[in-house]
Scaffold this active site. Structure first.
Site, PDB file in Angstrom:
ATOM      1  CD  GLU A 122      -2.766   1.718   2.118  1.00  0.00           C
ATOM      2  OE1 GLU A 122      -2.746   0.766   3.357  1.00  0.00           O
ATOM      3  OE2 GLU A 122      -3.462   1.629   2.208  1.00  0.00           O
ATOM      4  CD  GLU A 299      -2.765  -1.602  10.654  1.00  0.00           C
ATOM      5  OE1 GLU A 299      -3.250  -2.249   9.335  1.00  0.00           O
ATOM      6  OE2 GLU A 299      -2.582  -0.898  11.273  1.00  0.00           O
ATOM      7  CD  GLU A 321      -6.561   3.362   6.663  1.00  0.00           C
ATOM      8  OE1 GLU A 321      -6.398   3.117   7.629  1.00  0.00           O
ATOM      9  OE2 GLU A 321      -5.860   2.519   5.859  1.00  0.00           O
TER      10      GLU A 321
HETATM   11  N1  TRP Z   1      -3.159   0.813   5.476  1.00  0.00           N
HETATM   12  C1  TRP Z   1      -1.842   1.382   6.851  1.00  0.00           C
HETATM   13  C2  TRP Z   1      -2.647   1.333   7.700  1.00  0.00           C
HETATM   14  O1  TRP Z   1      -3.502   2.748   8.127  1.00  0.00           O
HETATM   15  C3  TRP Z   1      -1.088   2.098   6.169  1.00  0.00           C
HETATM   16  C4  TRP Z   1      -0.114   1.604   5.532  1.00  0.00           C
HETATM   17  C5  TRP Z   1       0.737   0.970   6.282  1.00  0.00           C
HETATM   18  C6  TRP Z   1       0.462   2.637   5.045  1.00  0.00           C
HETATM   19  N2  TRP Z   1       2.327   0.833   5.428  1.00  0.00           N
HETATM   20  C7  TRP Z   1       2.128   2.122   5.076  1.00  0.00           C
HETATM   21  C8  TRP Z   1       0.196   3.644   4.024  1.00  0.00           C
HETATM   22  C9  TRP Z   1       2.813   2.482   3.569  1.00  0.00           C
HETATM   23  C10 TRP Z   1       1.457   4.359   3.137  1.00  0.00           C
HETATM   24  C11 TRP Z   1       2.713   3.164   2.832  1.00  0.00           C
HETATM   25  O2  TRP Z   1      -3.358   0.361   9.063  1.00  0.00           O
HETATM   26 ZN    ZN Z   2      -5.689   2.180   8.237  1.00  0.00          ZN
END
Ligand code: TRP
Ligand code: ZN
Length: 873
Positions: A122, A299, A321
Site C-alpha cells: 500500500e 489492522e 481508514e
Molecule cells: N493501511 C495502513 C494502515 O493504516 C497504512 C500503511 C501502512 C501505509 N504502511 C503504509 C500507507 C505504507 C502508505 C505506505 O493501517
Molecule cells: Zn488503517
C-alpha cells in the site's frame, strides 16, 4: 527533477479499468541481491475498444513477456511501466522480472528488514514487485509460491492458506499459498526469514477454529504476549459489537524493525512495525501497551472495513481508514476508559489535524487531487475521517448505525466501493437524510462555531444563537455551512440538569446545525443556566463562547460529561495563556488568578473523579495545541508562558501534588486500567513537582523514582521530568539509561525523543551529536522519527530559532532522505511548509529553505508536492 515529471491526478477523472485480472499466480525465487518474480495473470478485456494493456511497474528489470505462453514482442517500456499492444480479449499473461531487495531503502515493495525479506504494497508498492494493474478496483485471487534458502529463510509466508510445501536437494525449500478472497494487489504480502513464533488459537462465534501466529525476531517471544491478548480481544469485540467474524483459517502477524508506518492490514498476514507488537513491563510504557492494543485492533478490523470491502480508488482512502480508526477508537473505549480515550483522540485532532487544515496541505477527508498518494495518509483522512463517521454514529444512534453497516456489507462485500456508497447505506438503513451531511467529505478546513445566548427571566426562556463559519483554506476558497451535530446540556446553579424542551416537546441534546446562523429556544428554564457545549466533542470544530471563569470552574465540577470537564479546564487555562502571551509581548508581568489554581487543586484532590481523568486535566496543553489559538505563532512566548504555568502550579500546589503522588504508588506492575490510571496520575504529579522551586526535594524524588522503578512507565516518567525541568540529575540519569538500553532500538527511541524535545538552549547541537550515537541510524524510520521528527515537530523553540539553524538542519537531513526514503522525508517536512503561520523573519527563512530543497537533484514526487504547495500558498 525526476525523469517523469510529477502529474496531478483528480478524483473526478476516475474511469473503470479497461482490463481486469481475475487470477494471478506469483512465483518468487528469493534472494536479497536478486529476486526473480514470475507473474501469471488471467486477463479479461472489459472495454471492447481497448487493445493496449497498460501496466504499472517501477525499478523492474524485465526478462520475458508471454501471452498465452508464446513470447510477445509488441510492447514498449515507459517511465511508469509497460504498454502491451494488440492483446486478445481474454488471455494468460506471463511476465518474468528481477528486483533487488537489498538496494530498496525506500521500504516500499520487497525489501530487507534486518535479515528478513518483507513487502509493503500500500498504496502503490506492488508495481515495485512486478508489472501489474496497480489500482485498488482490480480484485484478483492470488496464489503465491515462494522458494528460498532454507537456513537463511526457514519461514516463507504469504496471504491465505498454506496449501503445499517441499524441499530441493540444493538447500532451498518452497511453500505455496492460496488466498481464496479476491483482493487488490495493495493487500498482497510476502515475508521470508527466521523468527520465533507465538502460537494460539481463536474459536469464532460460529465455532470455527482460527490459528493465530505472531512472528517476532528471535529472543522476543516474551515480548509478544500482549499483542496476542490484544488480537484475541479485538476478534471477540468485532463479533459482539459489529457482528463481524474472521474469515480464514489462519491469521498471522509479523513484527519488523524497518517500517515506514504503524502497520499494514495485508489479508491474513499483517505486517507490523515492531513498536506496535513488542512489549514487556521493563521496556514498554503504559502508553505503548495501549498503542499496541489500538493498532492490533485497527489492522484486524481492516479485514472487513478495507479488505472484504475495499476502496474503488485512492481518493476514497477515508472509506477504509476513517471507518477503521472509528472502530479501533471504539474498541479501546469499550475496553478501557471511554472518557480518557476520547480526550486523547481530541487532543491529536486539535493539535495536529487543525494545524494541517490551516496549512498548504489542507484537504478534505476525501481529497480532490493528488500528486503522490503516500502524502495523503494524513491525520485529516484518518482522524478527521473518523470524526465524520462518529458524527454519523451520533446522528443515527448505535442501532441504526449498525443497520447501516449491515446494509453496507450486504451491498458491497467482495467489491471496491466509494465514500458515497457508505453514506448511501447509512441513509437507506436509517431513513435519516444525509444529503447535507455529505459535504464533510468534500469541504476542507476547520469550522468555527460562535455561540451567544440570552436568558429571558419573565418568559423563562433561554435562547442560543449559533453561527458557523469556515475560513478559506489553501485548497478551497468557498465554504458552505455544514450539517453539524451540536451536543449540549444546561445546568442550574445547584448542578441539576435542566431538561431541554420547547412548547411542551422534549428536545434532544444533539442540536442539528444546518445554516450559517440559527436560533434555538428552550422554555421552562427557571434560572439563567450554565451551558455545556460540544459534549463528547460532538463535531470537529473550534468553539467560541464567552464563558466567565466562574462558569468554567462550575463545569469542571458539574458537567456530566467527562470530556466537558476536561474541556472546561482547557478553556480556563487557554484564556490565561492567551492573556499572558500578550503580557509577554508587551513585557507585562505574567499572572494567574488564585481562583484558577484553586479550581485545579479541587480536581487534584477530587475523590470521585477517575485518576486518569485527573491526570489529563492536570496536563497542560502542549505548545502545539496552544499554537492553534493564534494566527501568527510566537514559539518563544508560548514556551515561556507554559513554563510559567508549570512553575506556578508546582509551587502553589506543592503539598497536594506531593500527597497525591505518594498515595498513587502501585506495588507491582500490572497491565490493568486501574493501575495505569494511578500511574498516570502519580506521574503527572511528579512532572509538575519537578518544576517547583524546591529543587533539592524534587530532584531527590525524581532520582528515587528512576532508580527504584521496575517498569518503563515509571522510569521514563522520572527521566522525562528530569529532562524537561532541567534538573541537575538529568545527565546522570540519561547516561545510565543509555548504558542500560543502547542495544534496544525501540527503548532508545524514547531516549532520543526526550533529548530532541529538551528545553535546554543547545538542544539542536545535542541532536546533531546524537546523529552519530551508536544506537542511531538514518536507515531506520523509527529512529528518524524519534530524534529528528520529535525535534522538528515538538521542539518549536529550537526548530524555529531565529538564526535559522533549525531549518538548516532539516534541509540537510531531507537532502539525504530525499533519495533514501521519500515517504519518511515527506512526513518530516510538514513543520517547514507552514510558513504563513510565522512572523516575517521566520517565514522568509522557511521560504529560503524550501527553495533550496526544490533545487535538489531527483527531488521525489512526495517532497515536490508539498514544497510547491507551500511556495505557491
Ligand atoms: N493501511 C495502513 C494502515 O493504516 C497504512 C500503511 C501502512 C501505509 N504502511 C503504509 C500507507 C505504507 C502508505 C505506505 O493501517
Ligand atoms: Zn488503517
Amino acid at each position: 527533477m525526476n525523469s517523469n515529471q510529477p502529474v496531478t491526478k483528480y478524483r473526478l477523472d476516475y474511469t473503470k479499468p479497461d482490463f481486469m485480472i481475475t487470477d494471478i499466480d506469483l512465483d518468487f525465487e528469493l534472494s536479497p541481491e536478486i529476486t526473480t518474480v514470475t507473474a501469471r495473470s488471467q486477463v479479461i478485456q472489459h472495454n471492447a475498444t481497448a487493445t493496449t494493456l497498460v501496466l504499472d511497474g517501477e525499478d523492474l528489470k524485465l526478462l520475458a513477456i508471454n501471452i498465452n505462453d508464446i513470447p510477445w514482442q509488441d510492447y514498449q517500456l515507459t517511465g511508469r511501466g509497460i504498454e502491451i499492444y494488440h492483446v486478445p480479449s481474454e488471455f494468460t499473461l506471463t511476465i518474468v522480472n528481477e528486483i533487488a531487495p537489498i538496494n530498496n531503502t525506500a521500504l516500499e515493495g520487497l525489501y530487507l528488514s534486518g535479515d528478513a525479506l518483507c513487502t509493503q504494497c500500500e498504496a502503490e508498492g506492488f508495481r515495485h514487485i512486478t508489472y501489474y494493474l496497480d489500482r485498488p478496483d482490480v480484485l484478483a485471487r492470488f496464489s503465491t509460491r515462494i522458494t528460498a534458502n532454507k537456513i537463511q529463510f526457514p519461514y516463507l509466508l504469504s496471504n491465505g492458506n498454506r496449501i503445499a510445501q517441499g524441499e530441493f536437494d540444493d538447500g532451498r525449500h518452497w511453500v505455496q499459498w492460496q488466498d481464496p478472497f479476491p483482493k487488490p494487489c495493495y493487500l498482497f504480502a510476502l515475508v521470508a526469514g527466521d523468527f520465533d513464533v507465538l502460537r494460539d488459537q481463536f474459536i469464532t462465534a460460529s465455532q470455527r477454529k482460527v490459528a493465530l501466529e505472531i512472528y517476532v525476531d528471535k529472543g522476543n517471544l516474551a515480548r509478544s504476549e500482549w499483542a496476542m491478548t490484544s488480537l484475541k480481544n479485538a476478534m471477540r469485540w468485532d463479533e459482539t459489537r459489529f457482528g463481524l467474524e474472521y474469515d480464514l483459517d489462519i491469521f498471522m502477524i509479523v513484527a519488523v524493525d524497518f517500517f515506514n508506518m504503524g502497520a499494514m492490514e495485508n489479508k491474513g498476514l499483517n505486517v507490523f512495525n515492531s513498536k506496535y507488537v513488542l512489549a514487556k513491563p521493563q521496556t514498554a510504557t503504559d502508553d505503548d501497551y495501549l498503542g499496541i492494543e489500538g493498532v492490533i485492533g485497527h489492522e484486524y478490523f481492516h479485514n472487513w472495513t478495507g479488505n472484504r470491502v475495499t476502496c474503488r480508488d485512492w481518493f476514497q482512502l477515508s472509506l477504509k481508514e476513517g471507518l477503521t480508526v472509528f472502530r479501533d477508537q471504539e474498541f479501546s473505549a469499550d475496553r478501557g476508559s471511554r472518557a480518557v480515550k476520547r480526550i486523547d483522540d481530541v487532543k491529536i485532532l486539535r493539535s495536529v489535524q487543525f494545524a494541517e487544515d490551516a496549512s498548504p496541505m489542507a484537504h478534505p477527508i476525501r481529497p480532490e487531487q493528488v500528486i503522490e498518494m503516500n502524502n495523503f495518509y494524513t491525520v485529516t483522512v484518518y482522524e478527521k475521517g473518523a470524526e465524520v463517521i462518529r458524527m454519523m454514529h451520533t446522528l443515527l444512534g448505535e442501532d441504526k448505525f449498525q443497520a447501516g453497516m449491515r446494509l453496507y456489507f450486504e451491498r458491497h462485500d467482495g467489491s471496491a466501493a466509494t465514500c458515497d456508497d457508505f453514506v448511501q447505506a447509512m441513509q437507506d438503513a436509517s431513513a435519516i437524510d444525509l444529503t447535507h451531511f455529505k459535504l464533510w467529505y468534500s469541504q476542507s478546513g476547520t469550522p468555527e462555531l460562535t455561540i451567544t445566548d440570552q436568558y429571558d427571566a419573565n418568559r423563562q426562556q433561554y435562547t442560543l444563537t449559533v453561527k458557523q463559519q469556515t475560513s478559506a483554506t489553501t485548497d478551497q476558497q468557498e465554504k458552505k455551512p455544514l450539517h453539524i451535530p451540536l451536543d449540549i446540556e444546561l445546568y442550574a446553579a445547584n448542578g441539576q440538569i435542566i431538561p431541554l424542551q420547547y412548547n411542551g416537546h422534549k428536545i434532544d441534546n444533539v442540536l442539528n446545525l444546518h445554516q450559517a446562523q440559527e436560533m434555538f429556544v428552550f422554555d421552562c428554564v427557571s434560572e439563567k443556566p450554565v451551558i455545556a457545549l460540544l459534549r463528547d466533542f460532538s463535531a470537529p470544530v473550534k468553539l467560541h463562547y464567552d464563558y466567565q471563569d466562574s462558569e468554567l470552574i462550575f463545569l469542571m465540577q458539574h458537567a456530566t460529561n467527562a470530556f466537558n470537564r476536561y474541556d472546561a479546564a482547557q478553556m480556563l487555562l487557554t484564556k490565561y495563556i492567551v492573556k499572558n502571551v500578550s503580557n509577554y509581548q508587551h513585557k507585562i508581568t505574567l499572572s494567574l488568578p488564585e481562583s484558577v489554581i484553586d479550581a485545579f487543586r479541587a480536581v487534584l484532590l477530587s475523590s470521585s473523579l477517575d485518576a486518569a481523568l485527573i491526570a489529563q486535566i492536570l496536563t497542560l496543553p502542549s505548545e502545539n495545541e496552544i499554537a492553534n489559538q493564534f494566527k501568527v505563532v510566537n514559539p518563544d512566548a508560548i514556551h515561556a508562558i507554559r513554563q510559567f504555568l508549570l512553575t506556578t502550579f508546582a509551587n502553589e500546589m506543592f503539598d497536594e501534588l506531593y500527597a497525591v503522588y505518594m498515595n498513587n504508588k502501585t506495588a507491582d506492575y500490572r497491565v490493568e486500567y486501574g493501575d495505569m490510571a494511578k500511574r498516570a496520575l502519580k506521574n503527572s504529579c511528579l512532572y509538575l513537582l519537578a518544576f517547583a522551586d524546591d529543587k533539592t526535594t524534587v530532584s531527590a524524588l525524581v532520582k528515587q523514582q528512576y532508580q527504584q522503578a521496575n517498569n518503563m512507565t515509571d522510569s521514563l516518567a522520572a527521566l522525562n521530568a528530569a529532562v524537561k525541568a532541567l534538573l541537575v540529575c538529568k545527565d546522570e540519569l540519561l547516561s545510565d539509561f543509555d548504558q542500560r538500553w543502547h542495544q534496544d532500538g525501540l527503548v532508545m527511541d524514547k531516549w532520543f525523543m526526550l533529548q530532541a524535545t529538551s528545553p535546554q538552549h543547545d538542544a539542536l547541537s545535542n541532536v546533531r551529536t546524537l546523529l552519530n550515537h551508536r544506537s542511531f541510524t538514518l536507515n531506520n524510520p523509527n529512529r528518524i522519527r524519534s530524534l529528528i521528527g520529535a525535534f522538528v515537530n515538538n521542539n518549536p523553540v529550537a526548530f524555529h530559532a531565529l538564526d535559522g539553524s533549525g531549518y538548516d538542519f532539516l534541509v540537510e537531513v531531507l537532502t539525504e532522505l530525499n533519495h533514501k526514503n521519500p515517504q519518511v522525508a515527506s512526513r518530516l517536512i510538514d513543520p517547514l511548509i507552514r510558513l504563513q503561520r510565522y512572523d516575517e523573519k521566520r517565514a522568509n527563512l522557511m521560504h529560503q529553505a524550501l527553495e533550496k530543497l526544490l533545487k535538489l537533484d531527483n527531488l521525489s514526487r512526495d517532497l515536490f508536492e508539498k514544497i510547491t504547495k507551500a511556495l505557491n500558498a
